[in-house]
Design an enzyme around this catalytic site. Sequence first.
Site, PDB file in Angstrom:
ATOM      1  N   HIS A   1       0.843  -1.196   0.000  1.00 23.55           N
ATOM      2  CA  HIS A   1       0.000   0.000   0.000  1.00 23.55           C
ATOM      3  C   HIS A   1       0.876   1.244   0.000  1.00 23.55           C
ATOM      4  CE1 HIS A   1      -0.327   0.472   4.717  1.00 23.55           C
ATOM      5  NE2 HIS A   1       0.906   0.395   4.325  1.00 23.55           N
TER       6      HIS A   1
ATOM      7  N   CYS B   1       5.638   6.217   4.717  1.00 21.86           N
ATOM      8  CA  CYS B   1       4.505   5.485   4.128  1.00 21.86           C
ATOM      9  C   CYS B   1       3.944   6.203   2.906  1.00 21.86           C
ATOM     10  CB  CYS B   1       3.388   5.292   5.159  1.00 21.86           C
ATOM     11  SG  CYS B   1       3.926   4.414   6.619  1.00 21.86           S
TER      12      CYS B   1
ATOM     13  N   HIS C   1       4.870   0.215  -0.312  1.00 15.79           N
ATOM     14  CA  HIS C   1       5.669  -0.715   0.482  1.00 15.79           C
ATOM     15  C   HIS C   1       4.701  -1.782   0.973  1.00 15.79           C
ATOM     16  CE1 HIS C   1       3.880   2.032   3.376  1.00 15.79           C
ATOM     17  NE2 HIS C   1       3.926   1.044   4.232  1.00 15.79           N
TER      18      HIS C   1
ATOM     19  N   HIS D   1       3.407  -5.217   3.704  1.00  9.74           N
ATOM     20  CA  HIS D   1       3.381  -5.827   5.037  1.00  9.74           C
ATOM     21  C   HIS D   1       2.906  -7.271   4.916  1.00  9.74           C
ATOM     22  CE1 HIS D   1       3.885  -1.996   7.153  1.00  9.74           C
ATOM     23  NE2 HIS D   1       2.936  -1.465   6.392  1.00  9.74           N
TER      24      HIS D   1
ATOM     25  N   ASP E   1      -4.680 -10.885  -0.667  1.00 11.20           N
ATOM     26  CA  ASP E   1      -3.319 -11.430  -0.638  1.00 11.20           C
ATOM     27  C   ASP E   1      -2.575 -11.148  -1.941  1.00 11.20           C
ATOM     28  OD1 ASP E   1      -1.157 -12.808   0.499  1.00 11.20           O
ATOM     29  OD2 ASP E   1      -1.726 -14.665  -0.526  1.00 11.20           O
ATOM     30  N   HIS E   2      -1.344 -10.635  -1.784  1.00  7.17           N
ATOM     31  CA  HIS E   2      -0.496 -10.290  -2.926  1.00  7.17           C
ATOM     32  C   HIS E   2      -1.155  -9.285  -3.864  1.00  7.17           C
ATOM     33  CE1 HIS E   2       1.903 -13.453  -1.249  1.00  7.17           C
ATOM     34  NE2 HIS E   2       2.896 -13.107  -2.033  1.00  7.17           N
TER      35      HIS E   2
ATOM     36  N   GLU F   1      -0.402  -5.270  11.660  1.00  6.90           N
ATOM     37  CA  GLU F   1       0.336  -4.725  10.508  1.00  6.90           C
ATOM     38  C   GLU F   1       1.808  -5.105  10.612  1.00  6.90           C
ATOM     39  OE1 GLU F   1      -0.027  -0.414   8.682  1.00  6.90           O
ATOM     40  OE2 GLU F   1       1.309  -0.431  10.398  1.00  6.90           O
TER      41      GLU F   1
END
Lengths: 136, 131
Positions: free
Chosen positions: B6, B25, B31, B33, B71-72, B115
């Site tokens: 994100h 951020c 970047h 998580h 996811d991904h 996170e």
Amino acid sequence: MVYLTRKAEFSASHYYHNPDLTPEENRRIFGKCNNPNGHGHNYTLEVTVKGDVDPRSGFVVDLKQLKEILNREVLDALDHRFLNKEVPEFFTRIPTTENLAIGIWQRLAPKLKTAQLHRVRVYETPDLFVDFYGEA
Amino acid sequence: MFSASHRLHSEAMSPEENQSTYGKCNNPHGHGHNYALEVTVSGPVDERTGMICNLVDLDNFVDREILERFDHQNLNTLAEFTGEVPTTENLCASIYEIVQGGFRHARLEKVRLEETMMNSFEYAGGAEIRR
């Protein structure tokens, strides 16, 4: 309302002793923890704040500010200290994990502006933790 | 557990305000998580099964509706975040709404989203969380 929990770690030493009790009573109640030379723990602290998400930023609280407050008010005061001798609230109160959670609450609650303190959780060891929600 | 990227950036803010609000951020390339998700449900224990709900149903729902979706992925490219900054606060609330709207086998109590090992978020539909 969203809840945010920030974790931190600090190491400190302490011992348990009540001057109103006899040496024998102190030893009976507090056992090994009564050793006046102190002993140490790696504490893990979890601070939970709550509040509404700011629609502009998407944040419940600015984590950078929360970290700064946590560092300044709690970690700088407690990390690598002998709690009984160096932290004023424990000159008279026994630095049990219960009192540590209350002391950390009292240090943080007045400093938080945008979000409200919800819970302070202090792990003394991985097997033992105390929760304090701010009740008197 | 799911992994996603994100970027925290608000169109309503100037570049300077975005930078001061979101810091690292706000990096335009984003970047990522590894998010750890906990879904808590409640309900009476079914006398026949001894269960609140069948965990297989909950697993299947979370796999299909949450993990498949997030996811991904780059969260900024998903429909729910076209007008909203994909902070973990907002992601936590989005996941809550999906489970609340679709899972019928037990009552959703709360969603907890980690996170990082140091930061986590909880949402119970706006209600106070029971201790």
